[in-house]
Design an enzyme around this catalytic site. Structure first.
Site, PDB file in Angstrom:
ATOM      1  N   ASP A 168       0.862  -1.188   0.000  1.00 60.93           N
ATOM      2  CA  ASP A 168       0.000   0.000   0.000  1.00 60.93           C
ATOM      3  C   ASP A 168       0.898   1.238   0.000  1.00 60.93           C
ATOM      4  O   ASP A 168       1.788   1.369   0.848  1.00 60.93           O
ATOM      5  CB  ASP A 168      -0.898  -0.033   1.249  1.00 60.93           C
ATOM      6  CG  ASP A 168      -2.103   0.888   1.133  1.00 60.93           C
ATOM      7  OD1 ASP A 168      -2.122   1.763   0.253  1.00 60.93           O
ATOM      8  OD2 ASP A 168      -3.031   0.743   1.953  1.00 60.93           O
ATOM      9  N   ASP A 186      -3.360   7.324  -3.561  1.00 60.48           N
ATOM     10  CA  ASP A 186      -3.384   6.202  -2.602  1.00 60.48           C
ATOM     11  C   ASP A 186      -3.696   4.952  -3.418  1.00 60.48           C
ATOM     12  O   ASP A 186      -4.731   4.898  -4.082  1.00 60.48           O
ATOM     13  CB  ASP A 186      -4.469   6.500  -1.557  1.00 60.48           C
ATOM     14  CG  ASP A 186      -4.621   5.414  -0.494  1.00 60.48           C
ATOM     15  OD1 ASP A 186      -3.877   4.422  -0.524  1.00 60.48           O
ATOM     16  OD2 ASP A 186      -5.508   5.578   0.364  1.00 60.48           O
ATOM     17  N   HIS A 189     -12.435   5.511   0.738  1.00 61.72           N
ATOM     18  CA  HIS A 189     -12.635   6.797   1.408  1.00 61.72           C
ATOM     19  C   HIS A 189     -12.542   7.943   0.427  1.00 61.72           C
ATOM     20  O   HIS A 189     -11.963   7.811  -0.644  1.00 61.72           O
ATOM     21  CB  HIS A 189     -11.576   6.971   2.507  1.00 61.72           C
ATOM     22  CG  HIS A 189     -10.188   6.575   2.087  1.00 61.72           C
ATOM     23  ND1 HIS A 189      -9.222   7.467   1.734  1.00 61.72           N
ATOM     24  CD2 HIS A 189      -9.615   5.349   1.914  1.00 61.72           C
ATOM     25  CE1 HIS A 189      -8.114   6.825   1.395  1.00 61.72           C
ATOM     26  NE2 HIS A 189      -8.325   5.532   1.485  1.00 61.72           N
ATOM     27  N   HIS A 247      -8.595  10.482   4.901  1.00 64.47           N
ATOM     28  CA  HIS A 247      -9.878   9.781   5.067  1.00 64.47           C
ATOM     29  C   HIS A 247     -10.950  10.790   5.448  1.00 64.47           C
ATOM     30  O   HIS A 247     -11.057  11.175   6.599  1.00 64.47           O
ATOM     31  CB  HIS A 247      -9.786   8.714   6.168  1.00 64.47           C
ATOM     32  CG  HIS A 247      -8.997   7.524   5.748  1.00 64.47           C
ATOM     33  ND1 HIS A 247      -9.522   6.262   5.682  1.00 64.47           N
ATOM     34  CD2 HIS A 247      -7.718   7.405   5.336  1.00 64.47           C
ATOM     35  CE1 HIS A 247      -8.603   5.415   5.257  1.00 64.47           C
ATOM     36  NE2 HIS A 247      -7.484   6.088   5.048  1.00 64.47           N
ATOM     37  N   GLU A 287     -11.095   0.639  -2.460  1.00 60.83           N
ATOM     38  CA  GLU A 287     -10.131  -0.391  -2.078  1.00 60.83           C
ATOM     39  C   GLU A 287     -10.804  -1.659  -1.558  1.00 60.83           C
ATOM     40  O   GLU A 287     -10.882  -1.876  -0.355  1.00 60.83           O
ATOM     41  CB  GLU A 287      -9.096   0.136  -1.082  1.00 60.83           C
ATOM     42  CG  GLU A 287      -9.601   0.884   0.120  1.00 60.83           C
ATOM     43  CD  GLU A 287      -8.437   1.358   1.005  1.00 60.83           C
ATOM     44  OE1 GLU A 287      -7.479   0.602   1.212  1.00 60.83           O
ATOM     45  OE2 GLU A 287      -8.498   2.503   1.472  1.00 60.83           O
ATOM     46  N   GLU A 293      -6.392  -1.388  -4.847  1.00 59.56           N
ATOM     47  CA  GLU A 293      -6.847  -0.011  -4.603  1.00 59.56           C
ATOM     48  C   GLU A 293      -6.315   0.974  -5.641  1.00 59.56           C
ATOM     49  O   GLU A 293      -5.151   0.925  -6.023  1.00 59.56           O
ATOM     50  CB  GLU A 293      -6.361   0.459  -3.222  1.00 59.56           C
ATOM     51  CG  GLU A 293      -6.733   1.907  -2.911  1.00 59.56           C
ATOM     52  CD  GLU A 293      -6.236   2.391  -1.558  1.00 59.56           C
ATOM     53  OE1 GLU A 293      -5.255   1.815  -1.035  1.00 59.56           O
ATOM     54  OE2 GLU A 293      -6.824   3.352  -1.035  1.00 59.56           O
TER      55      GLU A 293
END
Ligand code: CO
Length: 296
Positions: A84, A95, A155, A163, A188, A280
């Site tokens: 990640d 992200d 998010h 977030h 994700e 993600e």
């Protein structure tokens, strides 16, 4: 979002994708986890971005928030490896996460989270509700015979805020929040062979500033100064251990936790020890949405 701001989001996504793909190429049997994380973070900085959060590698039944400390010499063997990665440009964040299967036995589990992302992405447009996206993720993962992790979610992302509201659930949560044009979201899906819930297990190696106030202890004061440089974003214990020492980091982090000036993120482990895959991307919501963290 204006043109300049949009450029930042595109650039953050580009760097995050590049670092993710570079890191994925380093995920091999015998590779030291900490060294992969260091290299991924160096790559992000070399591309002119900053850290949106520490690079993380979580194995097997650990879904997220696993981050090597300075003396963690663990090497990869035959795990299901989640990488990640987050990069930041003027507060805009990319992200993104990918799973690599070193066991060679879990191709379907990986496919479940990847195809769940694709099913969700097809639905993204202004006005769609987040639970419709969650429902598509849930159905796709279950079609493979796995479960989504229901207490982990995607998010919304805003400048310097990883977030924000609304969350993008990985199941039909019944929430009626609608996506808006110009919003940036991270989708994700996590797929698991277990029951589909995670719990906190073990020592935290990731932290985030809540509210830093003056303290007496000179070591903690130095570390507060360093933490201020992370711009309110999550940071790794290892970064402090590297710059100061293991002992200084431990002392300051425990004092700052006690004073409620920082929060900790413990590793998140599947409750029934099921294997977990994750996929993600960061997406810009438009009539024709854009995956900002697509591979080049
Ligand atoms: Co995310």
């Amino acid at each position: 979002m204006d043109e300049k701001e949009r450029k930042d989001w595109i650039e953050a996504g580009r760097v995050a994708a590049l670092a993710r793909d570079y890191g994925a190429g380093l995920v091999k049997k015998g590779a030291r986890i900490r060294e992969i994380l260091d290299k991924v973070e160096e790559k992000i900085k070399a591309e002119g971005a900053t850290m949106a959060f520490p690079a993380q590698i979580s194995l097997n039944e650990t879904a997220a928030h696993s981050c090597a400390s300075i003396d963690d010499d663990n090497m990869l063997t035959d795990e299901v490896v989640k990488l990640d990665v987050g990069a930041m440009v003027n507060g805009a964040v990319g992200d993104t996460a990918v799973t690599i299967d070193l066991s060679g036995q879990n191709a379907e589990l990986l496919k479940a989270s990847k195809e769940a992302f694709e099913a969700a992405f097809k639905l993204v447009k202004p006005g769609i509700s987040v639970s419709e996206i969650g429902k598509a993720i849930e159905q796709k993962i279950q079609s493979f015979g796995f479960e989504p992790i229901r207490n982990l979610s995607g998010h919304t992302i805003e400048r310097f805020e990883l977030h924000t509201h609304p969350s993008i659930p990985n199941y039909d949560s019944g929430e009626n929040f609608k996506l808006e044009k110009g919003q940036v979201i991270a989708i994700e899906p996590f797929a698991t062979s277990g029951v589909g819930r995670v719990k906190e297990v073990g020592l935290p190696n990731i932290f985030m500033e809540l509210e830093l106030k003056p303290v007496r202890n000179p070591i903690t004061r130095q570390i507060i100064k360093e933490i201020k440089g992370f711009e309110g974003m999550p940071f790794a214990r290892r970064w402090l251990e590297k710059k100061f020492s293991k002992g200084m980091a431990t002392l300051a982090l425990s004092e700052l936790m006690r004073l409620e000036m920082i929060k900790e993120y413990k590793p998140l482990v599947e409750q029934s020890q099921g294997l977990v895959s994750q996929y993600e991307h960061t997406v810009l919501v438009l009539d024709r949405p854009i995956i900002l963290t697509k591979s080049k």
